[in-house]
Design a protein around this motif. Structure first.
Motif, PDB file in Angstrom:
ATOM      1  N   TYR A  72       0.838  -1.196   0.000  1.00 36.93           N
ATOM      2  CA  TYR A  72       0.000   0.000   0.000  1.00 36.93           C
ATOM      3  C   TYR A  72       0.869   1.239   0.000  1.00 36.93           C
ATOM      4  O   TYR A  72       1.865   1.319   0.722  1.00 36.93           O
ATOM      5  N   SER A  73       0.446   2.225  -0.796  1.00 38.52           N
ATOM      6  CA  SER A  73       1.168   3.496  -0.828  1.00 38.52           C
ATOM      7  C   SER A  73       0.955   4.240   0.476  1.00 38.52           C
ATOM      8  O   SER A  73      -0.096   4.129   1.114  1.00 38.52           O
ATOM      9  N   LEU A  74       1.962   5.030   0.837  1.00 39.80           N
ATOM     10  CA  LEU A  74       1.868   5.879   2.019  1.00 39.80           C
ATOM     11  C   LEU A  74       1.324   7.239   1.614  1.00 39.80           C
ATOM     12  O   LEU A  74       1.781   7.836   0.644  1.00 39.80           O
ATOM     13  N   ALA A  75       0.362   7.723   2.389  1.00 33.80           N
ATOM     14  CA  ALA A  75      -0.097   9.109   2.216  1.00 33.80           C
ATOM     15  C   ALA A  75       0.775  10.046   3.025  1.00 33.80           C
ATOM     16  O   ALA A  75       0.838  11.235   2.757  1.00 33.80           O
ATOM     17  N   SER A  76       1.454   9.486   4.016  1.00 30.09           N
ATOM     18  CA  SER A  76       2.313  10.296   4.874  1.00 30.09           C
ATOM     19  C   SER A  76       3.704  10.377   4.282  1.00 30.09           C
ATOM     20  O   SER A  76       4.086   9.583   3.423  1.00 30.09           O
ATOM     21  N   THR A  77       4.470  11.331   4.769  1.00 33.33           N
ATOM     22  CA  THR A  77       5.827  11.526   4.264  1.00 33.33           C
ATOM     23  C   THR A  77       6.660  12.220   5.330  1.00 33.33           C
ATOM     24  O   THR A  77       6.111  12.751   6.288  1.00 33.33           O
TER      25      THR A  77
END
Lengths: 197, 238
Positions: free
Chosen positions: B56-61
Motif C-alpha cells: 500500500y502506498s503511504l499518504a504520509s511523508t
C-alpha cells in the motif's frame, strides 16, 4: 515477532505447491511498468548482443522470425505478489541467440527501449531458462506486456523478464539494473523471496 | 533498522475517505520516516499462522513516527476488506518499509511537478503534495485528479485546501451540483488544457488503474513529453 491480526482469517486455503511463498494466484495479467508503454514497429525492432571484445550479434525482426521458435509453458511470479500459473508463450531460446557468442564475462545487462535495464548471471539465461518471446496465449504480444518482443526468465521474479527488449551487454560483474538500483534484490529468486535489497 | 524488517504499528485512527475506502493512521515506534511516493508491505496473520501480504502506498511523508495509509476496498480482495471493514483504533498492524526508490518526489527537485491520479492512485501523490507543503517548496505543482463521483474523492477537503498545488478535478460518472462540465473521461485534449505543458519540462507522476495510466501516459507522450520524464504506477489487472 509475528503478531496475530484480530479478526483476520484469510481466504480458504489449500496446499499450492506451485506457488512460491508470499504469492497469491491471479487469473488477470497485471501490467507494471516504470513509465509509458512505447510503441515499437516490428520493422524498427532489432536485438543485439554485445561482448567485451566489441563483437556484436544482431537480429532484425525478420531474422528473429527465421530462427527456431519454441512453445514455453511456464508459471510466472511478480514481486508485487501475484503469480500466474501455466502461461503460454512462444519465442526463441537464448541458447539459440548465444550459440556463436564468445565471452569470458559471467553476467549480462539486459536493455530495453525506454532505458529499462536488468542484470542477470549469464548462467541463468542459458540451458533452456530464458527466451525472447513474441507471442502470449497464441496472440502477438501486446505492447503493455512488452510487445513486440519481451525476454522471459520465468524462474526469477518477473521484473527480470524485460519488456520491449532490444539487447544484452556482457558484463564482468553483476552491476545492478533499473529496479536493482531502486531497492529490489540483485538476483530475485521467488522461492527464496528475494524481493528487496 | 532495515526496510526489510517487520514493524508493529498501533492504529490511532481509521477514517472513512470514500464509501469504499479508509485512511489509517498508525503510531510506529522506530519508524524513520519516508520519502513521498514510497509504499509499505502490510502483513496480516491468521490464528493458524497463515499470512497475507499486500503493498500500500503511504499518504504520509517525512520524519516522525506516524504513518498514514489509504486503502480502497477490492471486492474479491483478501487484505483490503480486512483493512477497510475490520481494522479499528487500538489494533496492531504489521508492516515493513518504506519501499521503492523510483516513484518518489523529493523537495530538492527543482523541475515543475505534474501529478495525475485516477481514484485511489491519488494516495502517493498526496504524499508528494504534503512534502511540497512541508518543505515550503516554490516549485509549481499541479494535480489532475480523476474520480467517478464526488463521494469517490480521497482527502477531498485537504486537496481543496492545499494552497501549494493547482488542483483540477475530473468526474467520470457523476458531477457535483452546478459543476460546469458533463461527466467524462480524461482525454488528451483535457490533459493538454489542464496540465503543465511539455515545454516546461515537468516531472510527471501518473498513478491509477492500469487502463487509466496507459491512456494518460500515451497521451502525454503524444503531447510531447519525454517518456523518461513520466513515472508511472499502475494497479489492477488488465
Amino acid at each position: 515477532m509475528a503478531i496475530f491480526s484480530r479478526g483476520f482469517t484469510g481466504r480458504p486455503r489449500e496446499a499450492q505447491p506451485d506457488l512460491p511463498p508470499g504469492q497469491f494466484l491471479t487469473e488477470d495479467f497485471p501490467v507494471l511498468s516504470a513509465g509509458p508503454t512505447p510503441t515499437i514497429a516490428e520493422a524498427d525492432w532489432s536485438f543485439t548482443i554485445k561482448t567485451e571484445l566489441g563483437a556484436t550479434h544482431s537480429w532484425s525482426w525478420d531474422e528473429l522470425q527465421a530462427l527456431p521458435f519454441e512453445d514455453v509453458h511456464t508459471d510466472i511470479h511478480c514481486v508485487t505478489r501475484w503469480s500466474k500459473l501455466a502461461t503460454n508463450w512462444r519465442g526463441v531460446s537464448m541458447d539459440t541467440l548465444f550459440a556463436d557468442v564468445e565471452s569470458s564475462y559471467d553476467y549480462v545487462m539486459v536493455h530495453s527501449t525506454g532505458g529499462y535495464t536488468t542484470n542477470l548471471p549469464l548462467e541463468d539465461i542459458l540451458d533452456g531458462q530464458a527466451w525472447i518471446t513474441t507471442e502470449f496465449d497464441g496472440e502477438p504480444l501486446e505492447p503493455d506486456h512488452g510487445g513486440p518482443a519481451r525476454m522471459i526468465v520465468p524462474h526469477l521474479y518477473f521484473w527480470k523478464s524485460a519488456k520491449w527488449v532490444r539487447g544484452i551487454t556482457m558484463q564482468r560483474s553483476d552491476a545492478p539494473g533499473f529496479w536493482e538500483q531502486n531497492g529490489y534484490h540483485t538476483y530475485g529468486n521467488p522461492w527464496r523471496e528475494e524481493r528487496y535489497s | 533498522m532495515s526496510p526489510r524488517d517487520w514493524l508493529v504499528g498501533t492504529v490511532v485512527s481509521a477514517t472513512q475517505q470514500t464509501p469504499n475506502a479508509k485512511s489509517i493512521v498508525l503510531d510506529v515506534p522506530g519508524w524513520h520516516g519516508s520519502t513521498a511516493g514510497q509504499h509499505v508491505d502490510v502483513r496480516l496473520t491468521a490464528p493458524d499462522g497463515y499470512t497475507a501480504v499486500r503493498a500500500y502506498s503511504l499518504a504520509s511523508t517525512g520524519p516522525g513516527q506516524q504513518v498514514e495509509l489509504a486503502v480502497d476496498l477490492i471486492d474479491d480482495g483478501e487484505v483490503s476488506p480486512y483493512l477497510v471493514e475490520e481494522l479499528r483504533a487500538g489494533d496492531q498492524l504489521e508492516f515493513r518499509g518504506p519501499l521503492g526508490r523510483w516513484f518518489v518526489w523529493k523537495p530538492e527537485q527543482t523541475a515543475p511537478v505534474q501529478l495525475i491520479a485516477g481514484g485511489s492512485g491519488v494516495v502517493p501523490l498526496l504524499a508528494m503534495i504534503r512534502a511540497h507543503t512541508a518543505a515550503g517548496s516554490s516549485v509549481p505543482m499541479r494535480l489532475l485528479y480523476s474520480v467517478r463521483s464526488p463521494s469517490d474523492r480521497f482527502f477531498a477537503d485537504e486537496l481543496v485546501a492545499a494552497s501549494g498545488v493547482d488542483l483540477t478535478l475530473v468526474y467520470t460518472r457523476e458531477v457535483p451540483d452546478g459543476w460546469p462540465m458533463a461527466p467524462g473521461r480524461v482525454t488528451k485534449e483535457l490533459i493538454a488544457s489542464t496540465t503543465t505543458p511539455a515545454t516546461a519540462n515537468p516531472a510527471v507522476f501518473v498513478c491509477g488503474p492500469t487502463g487509466f495510466v496507459e491512456a494518460v501516459a500515451s497521451a502525454l507522450v503524444d503531447l510531447g513529453h519525454d517518456p523518461v520524464s513520466i513515472k508511472t504506477e499502475r494497479f489492477g489487472g488488465s
